[in-house]
Design an enzyme around this catalytic site. Structure first.
Site, PDB file in Angstrom:
ATOM      1  N   GLU A   1       0.742  -1.976  13.070  1.00  0.00           N
ATOM      2  CA  GLU A   1       0.858  -3.441  13.114  1.00  0.00           C
ATOM      3  C   GLU A   1       1.273  -3.935  14.499  1.00  0.00           C
ATOM      4  OE1 GLU A   1       3.560  -4.109   9.896  1.00  0.00           O
ATOM      5  OE2 GLU A   1       1.977  -4.070   8.381  1.00  0.00           O
TER       6      GLU A   1
ATOM      7  N   TRP B   1       0.836  -1.217   0.000  1.00  0.00           N
ATOM      8  CA  TRP B   1       0.000   0.000   0.000  1.00  0.00           C
ATOM      9  C   TRP B   1       0.863   1.256   0.000  1.00  0.00           C
ATOM     10  CZ3 TRP B   1      -1.397   3.403   4.465  1.00  0.00           C
ATOM     11  CH2 TRP B   1      -0.561   3.224   5.563  1.00  0.00           C
TER      12      TRP B   1
HETATM   13  C1  BGC Z   1       4.826  -1.157   7.597  1.00  0.00           C
HETATM   14  C2  BGC Z   1       3.798  -1.290   6.489  1.00  0.00           C
HETATM   15  C3  BGC Z   1       4.511  -1.151   5.166  1.00  0.00           C
HETATM   16  C4  BGC Z   1       5.669  -2.143   5.050  1.00  0.00           C
HETATM   17  C5  BGC Z   1       6.480  -1.923   3.803  1.00  0.00           C
HETATM   18  C6  BGC Z   1       5.899  -2.215   7.408  1.00  0.00           C
HETATM   19  O1  BGC Z   1       6.872  -2.069   8.401  1.00  0.00           O
HETATM   20  O2  BGC Z   1       4.218  -1.355   8.849  1.00  0.00           O
HETATM   21  O3  BGC Z   1       2.844  -0.264   6.624  1.00  0.00           O
HETATM   22  O4  BGC Z   1       3.597  -1.398   4.130  1.00  0.00           O
HETATM   23  O5  BGC Z   1       6.527  -1.980   6.147  1.00  0.00           O
HETATM   24  O6  BGC Z   1       7.036  -0.640   3.796  1.00  0.00           O
END
Ligand code: BGC
Length: 772
Positions: free
Chosen positions: A488, A357
């Site tokens: 997350e 995203w």
């Molecule tokens: C982030 C995500 C992101 C991914 C790739 C993760 O650490 O939490 O939002 O899409 O890294 O950059």
């Protein structure tokens, strides 16, 4: 902090050789041209620790999923960008002794990345055994004008040495990825051919059957005179080389030019690859080094003319923003709708080179504001072309009737991420893809995009939200259960405010555009409805109900939006209380402890306030910022930039600048001790946005461009260029005024600090500022 590169406006400079820094510098000095990328591995043999990385956009391997506990719905594979055949190799030996920087006595070592002109220089002086002192200079670039070409000029000068230098220029397809699930090699040889002065090798990827031809053609000069080549040839499985020897004495300079072409079956019929590579190599050598370099530099001139940011009074910030712009343009040129932007671009294997995203939420706004309209359009078409696979992906999870769930991670439209809490739950990505349609149209004015492509994507996503939400008898509201927001550091929550907000927005934006098209072009609308079997009378009323009755978690007493139901049950202690030696928490705490904590990895509620700022007044934004910022640990590179933009929006330039610093030199200063894995390409777009949308206050509201500038105390001035609906403007901000220069012929009406202005074509307009 190990890494310290010298500060310079246009250069990244590394002086001195530190074996500990090799991997980090390989990332920092990476080159790319949208079609391929190359870590800054050495040309000559290096037996020390290194991450070899040559990457070709769109060429990937589906590595069979490996998980502890399989869950229905998991994807079968994780797509990986491949470490492709090594094309940079030039081994050197001096009187029979191989040059290897792990063993050689290094007198000086310097690497310089020239961001203005897009090439990498390396120079070092070594003594090989005893007094054999040599000076080696190499220059490498990946052509922006001929994206299949990579060119190396490799020069060896003798300081005090008389003897023989042997060059082995090779292509080695016996390569592997460091990150493999089963330790397999991903390439098989198809054919190879090697002659005096040139050769090529064709490999194919297992499973995906991409064919890649890597060819070289060589030229040697001694003291500026061309030397006829009479090389020995090495021709073995997956490896071809030319080996030639030159006599050298003090002050002599021998230069090897290696022209490399890399062609893949993405763009060439497999059967024609050998003919095409021969042709490409012939054309390269006919043009010659000087012309190719010049054409390449001209392309970079064009890029900088459209996108440079100039900061006066802060060299470190100047270097960092140019590094960001440089890396973003190296990663994606927007010429091919099948390609996208991996979070690490072409600078490492992490994240598999796949699409996240990050593209819609971070990279797209950068390209919409700095590049031709077709660049943004191709990023959108990439998702449009994946609509069917997103519908299949949703069906696999139990959705129906054309509901689309775009993958969290993808190379070709299929989901390849396999952690349930992200794959199944981090569904906000769908909202970012819907929002991208709106964002593209408001930047470009390309309204036809909606009827031609956008609406189908929006309806697919709206159908997903409509089915994913359920009605709670308890709350008498619609709810979206079991999700992961952008944060997350907490999973399986109910009613993530940001996700619910996106769902409501998507539904109402889709409904609004259906109504608009009904008025503008009812036939076209009917055709879209027929194509996707849209049942207007059934689907729209349900959407309307959802729009009005979605549960949006809110805390009355604190008067803030709640990240999700129950967020306040957590023990709320500002992140400043975490002992420094326990930061970042993802490297020190158990996952369980992180999940139970109140700490937020990256903007979540604030991501929503950033995107939908117009829906909220300043007090609301401030209250939520003041509540969530202290709890955010910014352990995603996508975080500080968003917080910085909001701080600017609130007029808090001190905080905005502090957060900006966190994002702007993340890689150059290696804050998180992880640059060795590759660069944070998508967060670099966030850095740029922190200047343009943050300090510059750029917004597009009701078809008009707005600026509301602030300037960090340390800066004397800054300027940036942005495009808006075919008009290129330059904005200069000082402590006293903002000067907007309309570089196009068309007049531009815009809003500066809340007041309307009209700037005729090719003219400037200046407005005084009160920045205190
Ligand atoms: C982030 C995500 C992101 C991914 C790739 C993760 O650490 O939490 O939002 O899409 O890294 O950059």
């Amino acid at each position: 902090m190990k890494v310290k590169y010298k500060e310079d406006e246009w250069l990244i400079i590394e002086d001195g050789f530190d074996p500990e820094m090799i991997r980090a510098s390989e990332s920092i000095f990476s080159l790319g041209n949208g079609t391929m990328g190359q870590r800054a591995n050495f040309e000559e043999h290096y037996s020390g620790d290194s991450l070899q990385g040559s990457y070709i956009a769109g060429v990937y391997y589906p590595d069979k999923t490996r998980v502890g506990w399989w869950k229905n719905g998991y994807p079968e594979y994780f797509a990986k960008v491949l470490n492709a055949p090594n094309w940079i190799g030039i081994d050197i030996s001096v009187d029979g002794q191989a040059v290897d920087l792990t063993t050689a006595k290094i007198k000086s070592f310097r690497r310089v990345l020239n961001m203005k002109q897009g090439y990498l220089d390396r120079s070092f002086t070594i003594s090989v055994s005893g007094k054999k002192q040599l000076e080696i200079n190499s220059r490498r670039f990946l052509s922006m004008s001929e994206p299949d070409l990579g060119i190396i000029k490799y020069s060896v000068k003798s300081s005090d040495f008389t003897g023989k230098i042997e060059f082995t220029a090779y292509i080695d397809a016996d390569v592997r990825n460091e990150d493999t699930n089963y330790g397999r090699k991903f390439w098989k040889e198809v054919s190879r051919e090697v002659n005096k002065e040139s050769g090529f090798q064709i490999s194919r990827t297992m499973k995906t059957d991409f064919h890649v031809a890597t060819g070289m053609v060589l030229e040697l000069t001694k003291n500026d005179k061309k030397v006829p080549l009479t090389p020995d040839i090495i021709d073995r499985e997956k490896y071809i080389a030319n080996v030639f020897t030159a006599d050298i004495k003090p002050k002599d300079e021998v230069i090897l030019y290696k022209y490399v072409s890399v062609l893949s079956s993405l763009n060439h019929p497999k059967k024609k690859l050998s003919d095409h590579i021969k042709l490409s190599l012939r054309e390269a050598i006919t043009k010659g080094y000087a012309t190719l370099l010049n054409d390449h530099i001209l392309k970079w001139d064009e890029i900088w003319a459209n996108s440079d940011v100039v900061i006066e009074g802060d060299l470190s910030a100047q270097q960092a923003i140019r590094f960001s712009i440089f890396q973003l343009n190296q990663t994606y040129t927007g010429n091919d709708e099948r390609l996208n932007i991996g979070p690490k671009g072409f600078t490492g294997e992490k994240y598999g080179g796949s699409t996240y995203w990050d593209t819609e939420a971070f990279a797209l706004p950068f390209f919409l504001k700095t590049a031709d309209q077709k660049v943004g359009r191709n990023l959108l078409l990439y998702r449009y072309k994946h609509l069917e696979k997103s519908i299949a992906n949703a069906e696999k999870l139990g959705f129906k009737n054309g509901a689309a769930l775009y993958p969290m991670v993808t190379m070709n439209g299929e989901e390849c991420h396999n952690e349930w809490e992200i794959t199944f739950e981090e569904i906000h990505r769908n909202g970012a893809i819907a929002y991208a349609v709106f964002n593209y149209i408001r930047h470009t004015g390309d309204e036809n995009y909606m009827a031609d492509y956008g609406l189908e994507v929006l309806i697919g996503i709206s159908r997903f939200w409509s089915q994913r939400a359920s009605f709670s008898d308890n709350l008498k509201k619609y709810v979206i259960l079991g999700v992961t927001g952008p944060n997350e550091y907490e999973n399986n929550v109910n009613n993530n405010w940001y996700t619910n907000l996106l769902a409501v927005w998507t539904l109402s934006y889709t409904r609004e555009n259906i109504e608009l098209l009904e008025k503008k072009n009812p036939e076209k609308l009917k055709a879209v409805f027929r194509k996707i079997n849209f049942l207007e009378d059934e689907e729209i009323p349900r959407w309307s109900d959802l729009i009005t009755n979605m549960h949006m978690p809110f805390h009355e007493k604190l008067n803030v939006f709640l990240q999700h139901d129950g967020f306040l049950d957590k023990h709320i202690i500002p992140a400043e209380h975490i002992p420094a030696h326990e930061r970042p928490i993802n490297q020190h705490w158990s996952w369980d402890r992180i999940l139970r904590s109140c700490y937020i990895k990256q903007a979540d509620v604030l991501q929503g306030l950033y995107i939908f700022e117009e829906q909220f007044d300043s007090e609301t934004i401030k209250r939520n910022f003041d509540f969530y910022e202290p709890l955010t640990v910014h352990e995603s590179s996508l975080s500080a930039c968003i917080h910085s933009i909001i701080a600017s929006r609130l007029g808090n330039i001190k905080k905005a600048y502090e957060l900006y610093l966190h994002t702007s030199r993340l890689d150059l200063d290696d804050y998180n001790n992880e640059v060795a894995d590759g660069l944070h390409i998508t967060s670099m777009a966030g850095t740029w946005l922190a200047i343009v949308e943050g300090f510059g206050g750029m917004r597009i509201i009701n078809d008009k461009i707005h600026f509301n500038p602030l300037i960090p105390e340390k800066w004397v001035s800054y300027s940036f260029k942005v495009r808006f609906r075919g008009i290129l403007i330059e904005v200069d901000v000082t402590k006293n005024d903002i000067v907007v220069c309309n570089l196009s012929e068309k007049p531009l009406s815009l809003v500066i600090s809340g007041k309307d202005h009209l700037i005729e074509g090719s003219s400037k307009y200046s407005v005084g500022l009160q920045t205190e």
